[in-house]
Design an enzyme around this catalytic site. Structure first.
Site, PDB file in Angstrom:
ATOM      1  CG  HIS A  14     -26.115  81.221  81.894  1.00 38.35           C
ATOM      2  ND1 HIS A  14     -26.970  80.332  82.938  1.00 38.35           N
ATOM      3  CD2 HIS A  14     -25.102  81.097  82.798  1.00 38.35           C
ATOM      4  CE1 HIS A  14     -25.135  79.999  83.197  1.00 38.35           C
ATOM      5  NE2 HIS A  14     -24.423  80.633  83.189  1.00 38.35           N
ATOM      6  CG  HIS A  16     -21.344  84.416  84.646  1.00 39.32           C
ATOM      7  ND1 HIS A  16     -21.683  82.912  86.461  1.00 39.32           N
ATOM      8  CD2 HIS A  16     -21.676  83.066  84.143  1.00 39.32           C
ATOM      9  CE1 HIS A  16     -22.338  82.336  86.169  1.00 39.32           C
ATOM     10  NE2 HIS A  16     -21.920  81.667  84.838  1.00 39.32           N
ATOM     11  CE  LYS A 100     -28.281  78.019  87.393  1.00 40.54           C
ATOM     12  NZ  LYS A 100     -26.209  78.624  86.409  1.00 40.54           N
ATOM     13  CG  HIS A 137     -24.955  73.726  86.177  1.00 34.42           C
ATOM     14  ND1 HIS A 137     -23.557  75.158  85.828  1.00 34.42           N
ATOM     15  CD2 HIS A 137     -23.987  72.592  87.045  1.00 34.42           C
ATOM     16  CE1 HIS A 137     -22.968  73.797  85.717  1.00 34.42           C
ATOM     17  NE2 HIS A 137     -22.798  72.960  85.886  1.00 34.42           N
ATOM     18  CG  HIS A 175     -24.630  75.878  81.248  1.00 35.10           C
ATOM     19  ND1 HIS A 175     -25.108  74.605  81.695  1.00 35.10           N
ATOM     20  CD2 HIS A 175     -24.436  76.876  81.897  1.00 35.10           C
ATOM     21  CE1 HIS A 175     -25.013  75.106  83.143  1.00 35.10           C
ATOM     22  NE2 HIS A 175     -24.690  76.367  83.389  1.00 35.10           N
ATOM     23  CG  ASP A 248     -22.169  79.936  81.355  1.00 34.98           C
ATOM     24  OD1 ASP A 248     -21.705  80.408  82.257  1.00 34.98           O
ATOM     25  OD2 ASP A 248     -21.600  78.437  81.745  1.00 34.98           O
TER      26      ASP A 248
HETATM   27  C1  NCD Z   1     -19.221  79.442  85.467  1.00 36.47           C
HETATM   28  C2  NCD Z   1     -18.237  80.894  86.333  1.00 36.47           C
HETATM   29  O1  NCD Z   1     -17.044  80.300  86.524  1.00 36.47           O
HETATM   30  O2  NCD Z   1     -18.935  81.234  86.788  1.00 36.47           O
HETATM   31  N1  NCD Z   1     -18.606  78.932  84.694  1.00 36.47           N
HETATM   32  C3  NCD Z   1     -18.295  77.986  83.797  1.00 36.47           C
HETATM   33  O3  NCD Z   1     -17.668  77.036  83.582  1.00 36.47           O
HETATM   34  N2  NCD Z   1     -19.211  78.274  82.843  1.00 36.47           N
HETATM   35  C4  NCD Z   1     -20.214  78.599  86.197  1.00 36.47           C
HETATM   36  C5  NCD Z   1     -21.147  78.345  85.249  1.00 36.47           C
HETATM   37  O4  NCD Z   1     -22.141  78.911  84.948  1.00 36.47           O
HETATM   38  O5  NCD Z   1     -21.328  76.753  85.670  1.00 36.47           O
HETATM   39 ZN    ZN Z   2     -22.894  80.395  84.002  1.00 37.83          ZN
END
Ligand code: NCD
Ligand code: ZN
Length: 344
Positions: A14, A16, A100, A137, A175, A248
């Site tokens: 996971h 970003h 997702k 999520h 998460h 995450d």
């Molecule tokens: C994530 C993001 O910034 O894209 N933020 C977070 O707090 N984890 C989005 C997510 O995974 O919920």
């Molecule tokens: Zn995330």
């Protein structure tokens, strides 16, 4: 002699990576340690279709640092209009490994997510047929549900009904942050997996709120009480193959974190492996780090494990407080201790 630990190269289930300048800045932090990652599709606009995933995949490959060996595993952003045939084609191509589900309004760029769960029935049924995992999520967004209860309520009101209605659907609870989620996951068959982040093994809600507000510890789902953090540590270090690493890691510039309405996300790509080794050693489970970071995820996603290795030595780790990007600095997650392990 310095103690060392060698494990199969880990994957991040996971992650970003964002796009553009941010992508270029954060990608090397992940490729330094990880072989593969499930790439979250919550760009603006989101990565909804197979064609959009192909384009984003190409942009990630173009941003790879010289010599990096890294495979982005793409995920599609589920909307109420997602076409089951497009999802099936994306999966068959070998490029897309997950879909997702963001409940509309739950987190960063989730406005195009799902509000009416009846609209996604046909997609979920097709995914169950072809064995494509749904990454969830798991938070309800109702105003009358306390933010600290949103994960537990989601399990009862949304997740379990979806799974009951779609036998065989393979689901990853993303998460997880509560004992409730650990207990639910532990009671299910092997169609269910759960990712755990690095930061949720380290912080509880006091870290965010006690002694002054700490925006860099604010993420979603928000960290909960200490008893939940302890349940997550027990699950991650248990050896139970349902639980695996999804950092995450979610970069936002400091300017966007430090606002009256600041963004949610902790940026952990840089120091995740050091922190995890430290945590697993504290839990006397260092020998289980490889399962959590390198074996359980591939088993769930039905992918081979990595053949290359990652070695850590027992030396105090040092990290920059932030990384520079063309958009401004991004603060690296501060675990509040010096991790005892360094990646070599
Ligand atoms: C994530 C993001 O910034 O894209 N933020 C977070 O707090 N984890 C989005 C997510 O995974 O919920
Ligand atoms: Zn995330």
């Amino acid at each position: 002699m310095t103690k060392t630990l060698t494990i199969r190269r880990p994957d991040d289930w996971h992650l970003h990576l964002r796009d553009g300048a941010m992508l270029r800045a954060v990608l090397p932090e992940t490729t330094a340690h990880f072989a593969r990652a499930i790439i979250m599709p919550n760009l603006f606009p989101p990565v909804v279709t197979f064609a959009q995933a192909q384009d984003y995949h190409a942009r990630i490959l173009a941003a790879l640092p010289e010599g990096a060996e890294f495979t982005p595993l793409m995920a599609l952003y589920l909307t109420e209009d997602t076409d089951p045939d497009d999802v099936a084609a994306a999966h068959a191509s070998g490029l897309v490994h997950a879909v997702k589900l963001y409940p509309a309004g739950a987190t960063t760029n989730s406005a195009s997510g799902v509000a009416n769960f009846d609209t996604i029935r046909a997609v979920l049924e097709r995914m169950a047929e072809i064995g494509l995992p749904l990454c969830v999520h798991g938070e309800v967004t109702d105003d009358d549900i306390d933010i600290f209860d949103r994960e537990a309520v989601f399990i009862d009101r949304v997740l379990d009904p979806i799974r009951q209605a779609t036998p065989g659907l393979r689901v990853v609870m993303e998460h997880i942050t509560t004992r409730n989620a650990v207990d639910y996951a532990t009671a299910q068959d092997d169609t269910l997996g759960a990712t755990i982040t690095t930061h949720h093994l380290v912080i509880n809600r006091n870290h965010i709120l006690a002694g002054g507000i700490k925006p860099h510890y604010y993420c979603l789902p928000v960290a909960k009480r200490e008893e939940h953090r302890l349940a997550l540590r027990a699950a991650a270090t248990s050896g139970d193959a349902r639980f695996f690493l999804g950092t995450d890691s979610a970069p936002h510039t400091d300017a966007n974190k430090l606002l009256p309405c600041g963004c949610a996300g902790c940026f952990t790509a840089t120091n995740t492996m050091s922190i995890l080794a430290h945590v697993f050693e504290e839990e006397q489970a260092l020998e289980r780090l490889e399962g959590f970071a390198s074996l359980n995820g591939p088993a769930f996603y039905r992918l081979p494990v990595n053949e290359t290795r990652l070695t850590l030595t027992k030396t105090p780790a040092t990290f920059p407080s932030h990384i520079e990007t063309e958009d401004g600095p991004v603060t690296v997650f501060d675990p509040g201790f010096v991790p005892n392990w360094t990646v070599v």
